[in-house]
Design a protein around this motif. Sequence first.
Motif, PDB file in Angstrom:
ATOM      1  N   ALA A 198       0.832  -1.209   0.000  1.00  0.00           N
ATOM      2  CA  ALA A 198       0.000   0.000   0.000  1.00  0.00           C
ATOM      3  C   ALA A 198       0.861   1.250   0.000  1.00  0.00           C
ATOM      4  CB  ALA A 198      -0.943  -0.018   1.197  1.00  0.00           C
ATOM      5  N   ALA A 199       1.933   1.241   0.789  1.00  0.00           N
ATOM      6  CA  ALA A 199       2.825   2.402   0.847  1.00  0.00           C
ATOM      7  C   ALA A 199       3.499   2.637  -0.499  1.00  0.00           C
ATOM      8  CB  ALA A 199       3.864   2.203   1.942  1.00  0.00           C
ATOM      9  N   CYS A 200       3.846   1.555  -1.196  1.00  0.00           N
ATOM     10  CA  CYS A 200       4.447   1.712  -2.516  1.00  0.00           C
ATOM     11  C   CYS A 200       3.451   2.332  -3.490  1.00  0.00           C
ATOM     12  CB  CYS A 200       4.938   0.360  -3.032  1.00  0.00           C
ATOM     13  SG  CYS A 200       5.632   0.419  -4.698  1.00  0.00           S
ATOM     14  N   GLN A 201       2.219   1.869  -3.430  1.00  0.00           N
ATOM     15  CA  GLN A 201       1.187   2.441  -4.301  1.00  0.00           C
ATOM     16  C   GLN A 201       0.989   3.926  -4.024  1.00  0.00           C
ATOM     17  OE1 GLN A 201      -2.263  -0.093  -3.705  1.00  0.00           O
ATOM     18  NE2 GLN A 201      -1.844  -1.176  -5.623  1.00  0.00           N
ATOM     19  N   ALA A 202       1.246   4.321  -2.787  1.00  0.00           N
ATOM     20  CA  ALA A 202       1.107   5.728  -2.411  1.00  0.00           C
ATOM     21  C   ALA A 202       2.330   6.547  -2.814  1.00  0.00           C
ATOM     22  CB  ALA A 202       0.868   5.839  -0.906  1.00  0.00           C
ATOM     23  N   GLY A 203       3.335   5.891  -3.416  1.00  0.00           N
ATOM     24  CA  GLY A 203       4.494   6.620  -3.918  1.00  0.00           C
ATOM     25  C   GLY A 203       5.670   6.703  -2.974  1.00  0.00           C
ATOM     26  N   GLU A 204       5.666   5.904  -1.903  1.00  0.00           N
ATOM     27  CA  GLU A 204       6.782   5.931  -0.961  1.00  0.00           C
ATOM     28  C   GLU A 204       7.949   5.125  -1.540  1.00  0.00           C
ATOM     29  OE1 GLU A 204       5.797   5.002   3.052  1.00  0.00           O
ATOM     30  OE2 GLU A 204       3.928   6.148   3.007  1.00  0.00           O
ATOM     31  N   GLY A 205       9.044   5.809  -1.811  1.00  0.00           N
ATOM     32  CA  GLY A 205      10.170   5.195  -2.489  1.00  0.00           C
ATOM     33  C   GLY A 205      10.760   4.007  -1.760  1.00  0.00           C
ATOM     34  N   ASP A 206      10.912   4.127  -0.424  1.00  0.00           N
ATOM     35  CA  ASP A 206      11.538   3.025   0.302  1.00  0.00           C
ATOM     36  C   ASP A 206      10.668   1.779   0.302  1.00  0.00           C
ATOM     37  OD1 ASP A 206       9.633   4.184   1.925  1.00  0.00           O
ATOM     38  OD2 ASP A 206      10.838   4.104   3.751  1.00  0.00           O
ATOM     39  N   ALA A 207       9.339   1.951   0.291  1.00  0.00           N
ATOM     40  CA  ALA A 207       8.440   0.801   0.244  1.00  0.00           C
ATOM     41  C   ALA A 207       8.569   0.073  -1.095  1.00  0.00           C
ATOM     42  CB  ALA A 207       7.001   1.247   0.476  1.00  0.00           C
ATOM     43  N   CYS A 208       8.637   0.829  -2.180  1.00  0.00           N
ATOM     44  CA  CYS A 208       8.824   0.210  -3.501  1.00  0.00           C
ATOM     45  C   CYS A 208      10.187  -0.458  -3.592  1.00  0.00           C
ATOM     46  CB  CYS A 208       8.680   1.263  -4.595  1.00  0.00           C
ATOM     47  SG  CYS A 208       7.030   1.986  -4.744  1.00  0.00           S
ATOM     48  N   PHE A 209      11.189   0.155  -2.958  1.00  0.00           N
ATOM     49  CA  PHE A 209      12.525  -0.436  -2.955  1.00  0.00           C
ATOM     50  C   PHE A 209      12.522  -1.780  -2.222  1.00  0.00           C
ATOM     51  CE2 PHE A 209      17.010  -0.598  -1.367  1.00  0.00           C
ATOM     52  CZ  PHE A 209      17.625  -0.642  -2.605  1.00  0.00           C
ATOM     53  N   ALA A 210      11.789  -1.859  -1.120  1.00  0.00           N
ATOM     54  CA  ALA A 210      11.679  -3.123  -0.383  1.00  0.00           C
ATOM     55  C   ALA A 210      11.016  -4.186  -1.244  1.00  0.00           C
ATOM     56  CB  ALA A 210      10.885  -2.907   0.908  1.00  0.00           C
ATOM     57  N   LEU A 211       9.960  -3.814  -1.957  1.00  0.00           N
ATOM     58  CA  LEU A 211       9.284  -4.769  -2.845  1.00  0.00           C
ATOM     59  C   LEU A 211      10.204  -5.204  -3.983  1.00  0.00           C
ATOM     60  CD1 LEU A 211       5.814  -3.045  -2.857  1.00  0.00           C
ATOM     61  CD2 LEU A 211       6.163  -5.471  -2.364  1.00  0.00           C
ATOM     62  N   GLY A 212      10.958  -4.245  -4.519  1.00  0.00           N
ATOM     63  CA  GLY A 212      11.884  -4.575  -5.598  1.00  0.00           C
ATOM     64  C   GLY A 212      12.997  -5.489  -5.132  1.00  0.00           C
ATOM     65  N   LEU A 213      13.571  -5.199  -3.975  1.00  0.00           N
ATOM     66  CA  LEU A 213      14.615  -6.059  -3.437  1.00  0.00           C
ATOM     67  C   LEU A 213      14.084  -7.454  -3.152  1.00  0.00           C
ATOM     68  CD1 LEU A 213      16.853  -4.166  -0.841  1.00  0.00           C
ATOM     69  CD2 LEU A 213      17.512  -5.126  -3.047  1.00  0.00           C
ATOM     70  N   ASP A 214      12.874  -7.530  -2.628  1.00  0.00           N
ATOM     71  CA  ASP A 214      12.272  -8.835  -2.356  1.00  0.00           C
ATOM     72  C   ASP A 214      12.134  -9.639  -3.648  1.00  0.00           C
ATOM     73  OD1 ASP A 214      10.889 -10.804  -0.674  1.00  0.00           O
ATOM     74  OD2 ASP A 214       9.115 -10.210  -1.807  1.00  0.00           O
ATOM     75  N   ALA A 237      11.875  -5.342 -11.362  1.00  0.00           N
ATOM     76  CA  ALA A 237      12.280  -4.146 -12.103  1.00  0.00           C
ATOM     77  C   ALA A 237      11.178  -3.096 -12.074  1.00  0.00           C
ATOM     78  CB  ALA A 237      12.626  -4.514 -13.539  1.00  0.00           C
ATOM     79  N   GLY A 238       9.924  -3.536 -12.167  1.00  0.00           N
ATOM     80  CA  GLY A 238       8.808  -2.595 -12.112  1.00  0.00           C
ATOM     81  C   GLY A 238       8.778  -1.840 -10.795  1.00  0.00           C
ATOM     82  N   TYR A 239       8.968  -2.559  -9.689  1.00  0.00           N
ATOM     83  CA  TYR A 239       8.990  -1.898  -8.382  1.00  0.00           C
ATOM     84  C   TYR A 239      10.194  -0.970  -8.249  1.00  0.00           C
ATOM     85  CZ  TYR A 239       5.263  -4.934  -6.607  1.00  0.00           C
ATOM     86  OH  TYR A 239       4.054  -5.564  -6.392  1.00  0.00           O
ATOM     87  N   MET A 240      11.332  -1.390  -8.792  1.00  0.00           N
ATOM     88  CA  MET A 240      12.522  -0.552  -8.692  1.00  0.00           C
ATOM     89  C   MET A 240      12.365   0.750  -9.490  1.00  0.00           C
ATOM     90  SD  MET A 240      14.662  -1.708  -6.586  1.00  0.00           S
ATOM     91  CE  MET A 240      15.383  -3.150  -5.785  1.00  0.00           C
ATOM     92  N   LYS A 241      11.694   0.668 -10.616  1.00  0.00           N
ATOM     93  CA  LYS A 241      11.422   1.903 -11.371  1.00  0.00           C
ATOM     94  C   LYS A 241      10.536   2.841 -10.561  1.00  0.00           C
ATOM     95  CE  LYS A 241      11.730  -0.326 -15.919  1.00  0.00           C
ATOM     96  NZ  LYS A 241      10.963  -0.742 -17.112  1.00  0.00           N
ATOM     97  N   GLN A 242       9.527   2.275  -9.888  1.00  0.00           N
ATOM     98  CA  GLN A 242       8.670   3.092  -9.029  1.00  0.00           C
ATOM     99  C   GLN A 242       9.481   3.707  -7.894  1.00  0.00           C
ATOM    100  OE1 GLN A 242       5.416  -0.259  -8.888  1.00  0.00           O
ATOM    101  NE2 GLN A 242       4.478   1.616  -8.122  1.00  0.00           N
ATOM    102  N   ALA A 243      10.394   2.922  -7.319  1.00  0.00           N
ATOM    103  CA  ALA A 243      11.221   3.435  -6.233  1.00  0.00           C
ATOM    104  C   ALA A 243      12.107   4.572  -6.711  1.00  0.00           C
ATOM    105  CB  ALA A 243      12.076   2.307  -5.654  1.00  0.00           C
ATOM    106  N   GLY A 244      12.571   4.471  -7.954  1.00  0.00           N
ATOM    107  CA  GLY A 244      13.440   5.501  -8.485  1.00  0.00           C
ATOM    108  C   GLY A 244      12.787   6.868  -8.545  1.00  0.00           C
ATOM    109  N   VAL A 245      11.485   6.895  -8.796  1.00  0.00           N
ATOM    110  CA  VAL A 245      10.766   8.175  -8.901  1.00  0.00           C
ATOM    111  C   VAL A 245       9.899   8.434  -7.678  1.00  0.00           C
ATOM    112  CG1 VAL A 245      10.762   8.111 -11.422  1.00  0.00           C
ATOM    113  CG2 VAL A 245       8.850   7.092 -10.167  1.00  0.00           C
ATOM    114  N   GLY A 246      10.004   7.588  -6.658  1.00  0.00           N
ATOM    115  CA  GLY A 246       9.211   7.756  -5.443  1.00  0.00           C
ATOM    116  C   GLY A 246       9.816   8.788  -4.510  1.00  0.00           C
ATOM    117  N   THR A 247       9.255   8.882  -3.325  1.00  0.00           N
ATOM    118  CA  THR A 247       9.784   9.833  -2.347  1.00  0.00           C
ATOM    119  C   THR A 247      11.236   9.488  -2.031  1.00  0.00           C
ATOM    120  OG1 THR A 247       8.931   8.422  -0.568  1.00  0.00           O
ATOM    121  CG2 THR A 247       7.527  10.244  -1.297  1.00  0.00           C
TER     122      THR A 247
END
Length: 429
Positions: free
Chosen positions: A46-62, A130-140
């Motif tokens: 949910a946090a990743c969907q809200a644009g939180e970069g670290d949350a998307c990074f966690a999903l990408g790393l996972d 890769a999709g999550y990492m791209k989101q993390a790149g432009v996230g908070t």
Amino acid sequence: MRFFGVAACFALALNAGAAQAGEVGDQLAQSLYDGTLTDLATRSAAACQAGEGDACFALGLDGFITAYETFAQGLYRHGAVTPNSPAMAMVLGMGLDTPMAPANPNPEPLTYEQFRDLLETFSATLDTAAGYMKQAGVGTPFVIHIDPLKVRIDLNGDGEASAGETLGALLGEAGEFVDIPMSDAPPPGKSKSKNTEPTENTIIGFDNSDAVWFAGYANVSATPVEITLAHDFSDFFNAYFHRLFPKAGLPMQDFSRGEGTLMMDADSDAFIADLVAAIHTADFPVIDRARLAAVPERLHAITALSRQNWAMILAETDDDRELLPSPTQTSLVPDQAITEDVVKAWAATLDQVDLIIDGKLLLPHWRFSKGFNLKTYFDTATETDLVMLFTGQGALPYLSDGPIADAEAFADLNRVMGEEWPMFALWFN
């Protein structure tokens, strides 16, 4: 230093400013050390969907770790080993005079379809990561300090990431095999306890630019898999894979140790015979044209993400544990400062690679004055016969007139990086 040479595949630069991780980022490092990253990633959606970069990074790393874990677990499940023979062991100085036993004492049978499934899962999971990492790149903005050597990985699929299943332990074993020096290691040829703790601070600061790097590396890893999956390699599998999976019930399993001799000894002759069989079956029909035709898009994604990564790095104003630094930052790799010339040479190299992908710059072939058009190959190939491509006849449909890539085309790369360019390419992605 062995860590910084090998772990370049697992680390990059720190983003600009005093960005701080959120709640997910605060827990990320410890979850990696504990082997509980998937639990944290699940709670981060949910946090990743809200644009939180670290949350998307966690999903990408996972996703990234899961891809490699799942593939490694498949190899373990079916008893993978490094192929060898007495002759090969002697040449490599490995000290082996008997076939290696699988780490798994009870390997399961392996079929061609099962191996393709392993590759399919690996590639698909990397694409998701890769999709999550791209989101993390432009996230908070975020900055998360992680020691990659402490990251736990469940390689055998027992549901636990034991103390021996850390990236540090794995890289330590790999480094000992290839004899790459590291700051915590004695001179080559001297023994060292595997339990020795690194004496240097191996913590890296990960941020939004790292996420873009990981997205690029996901494509780097998935591209050869996609090329493989576009082909039927079943004959090659049946002829040679018993060398990789000696107890998985493959056709030649019971004949890996020869009963007769031709040139050397029974085992070495059988090994050489299998190599010949591998070469003979290295003719792979294309069975998924769309998959092969999509490879150039993946290759362009790699160069585009590298450019995006460097744009972010060059915009940084801090200097905090940078593994891939800008010319104004401090490199953690001794005697490997990144200069403006190096950055410009890399940018010029990416431009040349794009021209090769598009068929505007041709690859040289030792036998012809014309060049090999990579775009034509990806667009039209119906088979990939490695022997015939190398010897010439198989390359005929893909020859074109035009400029051919040579040392001059990569003059900037050669001038600035010289013989060390493979290390830079691995480091820079």
